[in-house]
Scaffold this motif. Structure first.
Motif, short mmCIF file in Angstrom:
data_model
loop_
_atom_site.label_atom_id
_atom_site.label_comp_id
_atom_site.label_asym_id
_atom_site.label_seq_id
_atom_site.Cartn_x
_atom_site.Cartn_y
_atom_site.Cartn_z
N HIS A 109 0.86 -1.19 0.00
CA HIS A 109 0.00 0.00 0.00
C HIS A 109 0.89 1.24 0.00
O HIS A 109 2.11 1.11 -0.01
CB HIS A 109 -0.99 -0.02 1.17
N HIS A 111 1.47 3.64 2.22
CA HIS A 111 2.02 4.24 3.45
C HIS A 111 3.55 4.32 3.40
O HIS A 111 4.21 3.44 2.85
CB HIS A 111 1.57 3.44 4.68
N ASP A 113 5.95 3.80 5.37
CA ASP A 113 6.83 2.74 5.89
C ASP A 113 6.84 1.50 5.00
O ASP A 113 7.49 0.51 5.33
CB ASP A 113 6.46 2.39 7.34
N HIS A 114 6.12 1.55 3.88
CA HIS A 114 6.11 0.44 2.92
C HIS A 114 6.57 0.87 1.53
O HIS A 114 6.78 0.03 0.67
CB HIS A 114 4.70 -0.16 2.84
N HIS A 226 -7.30 -1.47 5.26
CA HIS A 226 -6.32 -0.64 5.99
C HIS A 226 -6.14 0.71 5.29
O HIS A 226 -5.95 1.74 5.93
CB HIS A 226 -5.01 -1.43 6.06
N ASP A 245 -0.27 -4.49 5.61
CA ASP A 245 -0.91 -4.09 6.88
C ASP A 245 -2.39 -4.47 6.92
O ASP A 245 -3.09 -4.11 7.87
CB ASP A 245 -0.78 -2.57 7.09
ZN LIG Z 1 0.14 0.97 6.65
#
Ligand SMILES: [Zn+2]
Length: 357
Positions: A109, A111, A113-114, A226, A245
């Motif tokens: 996704h 975000h 941190d990904h 998410h 996530d």
């Molecule tokens: Zn996430």
């Protein structure tokens, strides 16, 4: 100099500069900022032949895990971590695990941190993600968003706190430990400053499948959850699923979630035939019990959040009052009333008030 003296000089150079390099890890060409760390950054947990779950050791802040899948066309990695340094470290350390080059990165996704390691990859690597994930990254929404503010915006404050604690520490072992933490956080801050959000190069609507060397790798969008565009990576023959996530070992962040839809999306996940889950956070696990647990958590979050909303409790207060303790059996981290970060409750209010589509 004689040949013998040259040889001795060589040993001297290697000893001197070798130790300098070991101490400071001098950057070779292409090494991004934020990569001053004590190796290794990852533990590669072997799941099956050619399949690993790469989990951060803490020497470098990577924030999320990577699923690593070897194929005869090279390696596919799920998620690129929180900084270019994290993605770089994974690619470097992968060389000890497999001789095959990294060819595909899937962003589970959008975000930060990904996806915030995406920029290190050259044109030989395809970055695959949902259409939604691409739209969000292009629009700057991996940075300009609540979770980024909460998790990255707080780093300078954490550094200041650590500096204070180092100055106050009287026990040398404790001071060493804190200084180590401080070095990790300072390096992390340097890494975050180097981020240039980079979107996927290949996008999918509902499904994209790779067939390489006897492996079938299905990249699936099962519905909103998410975020508005989470994909999972499913290997039907190996009965493995990398969930990002959408499902993690503990409680997933819900500040940008579509809570009721997430429950239905998890039902579609449960319908797949899998045994092993490689989550975006936490350790790999087996079975489907955690899907039930998280669905029950989301139902409670929604019901309790809606109760407070319908009773006219202001959004800020609701996050302090929401009672999720009925879920503590499955999630022992729930000890008190309230939700931290409060974003999940705020999100429920926004959904109920029609502020998000
Ligand atoms: Zn996430």
């Amino acid at each position: 100099m004689t040949r013998a003296r040259w040889a001795l000089f060589g040993i001297f150079l290697a000893a001197t500069f070798g130790s300098l390099i070991a101490g400071t890890r001098q950057a070779p060409a292409g090494r991004p900022p934020g990569t001053t760390y004590k190796s290794p950054a990852f533990t590669f947990n072997k799941i099956q032949d050619g399949i690993y779950h790469a989990v951060g050791t803490g020497s470098l802040v990577v924030m999320s895990n990577a699923a690593v899948i070897e194929t005869d066309r090279g390696v596919l990695v799920v998620d690129s971590h929180v900084t270019p340094g994290g993605a770089w470290a994974l690619r470097e350390e992968l060389k000890a695990v497999t001789p095959r080059p990294l060819r595909y990165v899937v962003n589970s996704h959008h975000h930060f941190d990904h996806s915030h390691g995406n920029q290190i990859y050259g044109p030989d690597v395809e970055i695959i993600g949902s259409e939604f994930a691409r739209e969000m990254i292009v629009a700057g929404k991996s940075v300009d968003a609540r979770p980024y503010e909460w998790f990255v915006g707080g780093v300078p404050g954490q550094i200041a706190q650590l500096e204070k604690r180092v100055a106050e520490a009287t026990d040398p072992a404790e001071r060493d430990r804190l200084q180590n933490q401080l070095a990790v956080q300072r390096n992390h801050l340097e890494g975050t400053k180097a981020v240039k959000p980079t979107p996927p190069t290949v996008t999918l609507g509902n499904r994209l499948t790779l067939h390489h060397g006897g492996r079938e790798i299905r990249i699936l969008f099962l519905g909103r959850g998410h975020t508005g565009g989470d994909v999972i990576v499913y290997l039907p023959k190996e009965r493995i699923v990398a969930t990002g996530d959408l499902l993690v070992e503990n409680i997933s962040y819900s500040g940008e979630a579509y809570v009721p839809e997430w429950i239905d999306t998890l039902e579609r996940l449960k319908a797949l035939d899998f045994e092993t889950v490689l989550p975006g956070h936490g350790n790999a696990f087996k079975g489907k019990a955690k899907v039930d647990h998280f669905q029950a958590y989301l139902r409670t979050l929604w019901t309790e959040g809606k109760k407070l909303h319908d009773a006219g409790v202001p959004m800020e207060d609701a996050a302090k009052q929401i009672d999720l303790r009925s879920q503590a059996t499955n999630y022992p981290s729930i000890r008190t009333v309230g939700l931290t970060p409060p974003h999940g409750v705020w999100r429920i209010y926004e959904l109920l008030d029609g502020k998000v589509k």
